[in-house]
Scaffold this active site. Structure first.
Site, short mmCIF file in Angstrom:
data_model
loop_
_atom_site.label_atom_id
_atom_site.label_comp_id
_atom_site.label_asym_id
_atom_site.label_seq_id
_atom_site.Cartn_x
_atom_site.Cartn_y
_atom_site.Cartn_z
N GLY A 283 -5.45 -7.48 -4.39
CA GLY A 283 -6.05 -6.16 -4.21
C GLY A 283 -5.24 -5.06 -4.84
O GLY A 283 -4.57 -5.27 -5.85
N SER A 284 -5.25 -3.89 -4.22
CA SER A 284 -4.66 -2.70 -4.81
C SER A 284 -3.13 -2.72 -4.74
O SER A 284 -2.53 -3.33 -3.85
CB SER A 284 -5.17 -1.45 -4.10
OG SER A 284 -4.59 -1.32 -2.82
N SER A 285 -2.50 -2.01 -5.68
CA SER A 285 -1.04 -1.92 -5.71
C SER A 285 -0.51 -1.20 -4.48
O SER A 285 0.55 -1.55 -3.94
CB SER A 285 -0.59 -1.18 -6.98
OG SER A 285 -0.94 -1.89 -8.13
N ARG A 286 -1.24 -0.19 -4.03
CA ARG A 286 -0.77 0.60 -2.88
C ARG A 286 -0.64 -0.28 -1.64
O ARG A 286 0.39 -0.26 -0.96
CB ARG A 286 -1.75 1.74 -2.61
CG ARG A 286 -1.40 2.61 -1.40
CD ARG A 286 -2.44 3.69 -1.19
NE ARG A 286 -3.78 3.13 -1.01
CZ ARG A 286 -4.21 2.66 0.16
NH1 ARG A 286 -3.42 2.68 1.24
NH2 ARG A 286 -5.44 2.19 0.27
N VAL A 287 -1.67 -1.07 -1.35
CA VAL A 287 -1.62 -1.96 -0.18
C VAL A 287 -0.58 -3.06 -0.40
O VAL A 287 0.15 -3.43 0.52
CB VAL A 287 -3.00 -2.56 0.09
CG1 VAL A 287 -2.93 -3.55 1.26
CG2 VAL A 287 -4.01 -1.46 0.41
N ALA A 288 -0.50 -3.57 -1.62
CA ALA A 288 0.45 -4.64 -1.92
C ALA A 288 1.88 -4.19 -1.64
O ALA A 288 2.69 -4.93 -1.06
CB ALA A 288 0.30 -5.08 -3.38
N GLU A 302 -1.24 -10.40 -5.99
CA GLU A 302 -1.90 -10.15 -7.26
C GLU A 302 -2.55 -8.79 -7.12
O GLU A 302 -3.58 -8.64 -6.47
CB GLU A 302 -2.94 -11.20 -7.61
CG GLU A 302 -3.60 -10.92 -8.97
CD GLU A 302 -4.73 -11.86 -9.32
OE1 GLU A 302 -5.69 -11.40 -9.97
OE2 GLU A 302 -4.66 -13.03 -8.94
N CYS A 337 -10.10 -7.81 -12.43
CA CYS A 337 -8.68 -7.53 -12.65
C CYS A 337 -8.28 -7.68 -14.10
O CYS A 337 -7.30 -7.08 -14.55
CB CYS A 337 -7.83 -8.45 -11.78
SG CYS A 337 -8.21 -8.34 -10.02
#
Length: 491
Positions: A283-288, A302, A337
């Site tokens: 998912g998103s970079s922020r959540v990652a 990812e 992606c």
């Protein structure tokens, strides 16, 4: 020995009998599929689909929730799906279910090894089911309803999933757990390595591939003996809910997988309390980045990718290259992606028909066949605002697109944009005040195009070096020297 032979014979015979029954599905109407609880084409505001949760602690049954949320049809705005959303006060059964799984998993090379064969059988049956036209069409249409894309794009997702399951039929799951041994350096010493499960794990997946991403990740976890809890983006979770029902029909033990619908805050709380030994997040970079901190590194990620393509100095196959560029940038409305985010075009390509062919191909995309469709994470206004900021960069220009789709009923919470390309000069991209703006990932039918001269290759490499969200890349060239320079730069 005879018991093993008898067991093998039983295993070989049982699926054949079942397949004889299942083959008749190809001549039955879709609503009689034995695992399905809905018909994809009948979901509507007057007949909404419903998505439930599954947890071992509640006797392995599909359950509702005290809170039901409603999804809008991304094509017409009808309230067409109801989802049983688990709240923060309802997560305890899921926490307990994960906590009861030991760190040596549900099976491993020493514990219940017959389960490797069980999952080979499950894969065989599930692969066969997905090969049936009625079942394949059911999932293809269901994907289209919640993550609108062309029929061929949705069907390809089902076919990739079916081939994955075929790859792990029979003994292949057992072979996947192959171990190794290394001689020691003195008498009596030997080193053994085993493919070992983590035990309790979590899988969190996005909206853009509702079947392929969660199913492949889920089965990989199950094959090796893990106990997963699966959370799919609620906008599309109905697809995996139906797929899990198919897996149950094919022999998946109900207690092996927990399935939850919740918002991000609730899922984060569940992870913190259940403390799974590994979490797989797409998912998103922020959540990652938040999960990496919260879970103290026990996470595989990812996340986002600003994906580039470089066209080298040797020009050939313009028709094919333009088609690939169109597919890479705009298939699935750019919501993948691996979508082409920026195209670096050598000056030799400027004198060709490449850009005009890309425009013609983009203009062929239409809402009627979903070759372009709703953008589920950006509104139309947000994408147009980003485009207008780019057009303020000196030398930039709109190549094509840049308009809202015509004659649509896509709700305003989603995006409806024609396939769009904006040209930005390479020198301007590299300026500190522009770089972050130009390389912002827009998860929709949107790309940047730029041009470089023969002596500007170092500027291109500089632009690539500064990018931090790497996922996919492409270099289009048969020039050995050019390719060597690119390979060196990517090391």
């Amino acid at each position: 020995m005879y018991r093993v032979v008898a067991s093998r014979a039983f295993r070989a015979g049982a699926p054949q009998k079942a397949f004889g029954c299942w083959f008749n599905l190809s001549s039955r109407s879709a609503h009689t599929l034995p695992f399905a609880t809905l018909e994809a084409d009948e979901i509507s505001g007057s007949k909404p689909g419903e998505v439930y949760n599954l947890v071992k602690h509640v006797k392995g049954k599909w359950t509702g929730s005290s809170n039901w949320s409603t999804l809008l049809d991304p094509l017409n705005g009808e309230q067409f799906i109801r989802i049983a959303e688990v709240g923060e006060k309802e997560i305890q059964p899921y926490v307990e279910s994960l906590s009861k799984c030991p760190k040596h998993g549900l099976h491993n090379p020493f514990k219940s090894p017959e389960r490797y064969l069980l999952y080979g059988d499950i894969s065989t049956k599930a692969a066969h089911m997905l090969s049936l036209p009625k079942v394949s069409n059911f999932f293809t249409r269901l994907i289209q309803r919640v993550s609108p894309k062309s029929y061929q794009q949705a069907l390809s997702e089902v076919q990739v999933t079916q081939k994955f399951l075929e790859n792990f039929c029979g003994d292949q799951v057992r072979f996947l757990a192959r171990s190794f041994a290394v001689p020691g350096n003195h008498l009596g010493q030997q080193s053994h390595g085993y493919r070992w499960p983590y035990g309790p794990v979590a899988i969190i997946t996005p909206f853009n591939f509702p079947l392929e991403i969660p199913l492949l990740q889920l089965m990989g976890a199950l094959y090796m003996g893990n106990k997963p809890i699966l959370k799919v983006d609620s906008k599309v979770s109905i697809v995996m809910e139906q797929m899990i029902r198919l897996l149950h029909y094919c022999g998946l033990p109900v207690e092996d997988v927990d399935f939850i619908n919740s918002d991000g805050k609730t899922m984060n709380k569940l992870l913190m309390e259940a403390n799974p030994r590994m979490t797989l997040f797409t998912g998103s970079s922020r959540v990652a980045e938040k999960l990496a901190v919260d879970l103290k590194g026990r996470v595989k990620l990812e996340d986002a990718g600003f994906d580039w393509k470089i066209l080298g100095p040797d020009v050939n196959e313009v028709d094919y290259v333009s088609w690939v560029c169109d597919q890479d940038a705009y298939a699935c409305s750019g919501q993948k992606c691996s979508a082409q985010s920026v195209l670096f075009m050598h000056e030799n390509w400027s004198s060709t028909s490449l850009l005009s062919k890309m425009k013609d191909l983009a203009d062929r995309r239409k809402l009627e066949d979903l070759t372009v469709g709703p953008v589920l994470t950006f509104t139309t206004e947000a994408m147009l605002e980003h485009m207008n900021k780019l057009l303020k960069v000196p030398g930039s220009k709109l190549l094509f697109g840049g308009e809202e789709l015509k004659n649509h009923s896509i709700p305003s919470i989603y995006g409806a944009l024609k396939p769009t390309a904006v040209f930005v000069p390479l020198e301007e991209i590299l300026k500190d005040g522009n770089y972050e703006l130009v390389t912002r990932e827009i998860f929709g039918p949107f790309q940047i195009v730029t041009e470089y001269k023969q002596d500007q290759l170092p500027l291109v490499l500089n632009a690539l070096e500064r990018m931090h969200a790497h996922l996919t890349a492409a270099v289009v060239s048969n020039d050995p020297l050019f390719l060597q320079l690119q390979l060196i730069s990517c090391q």
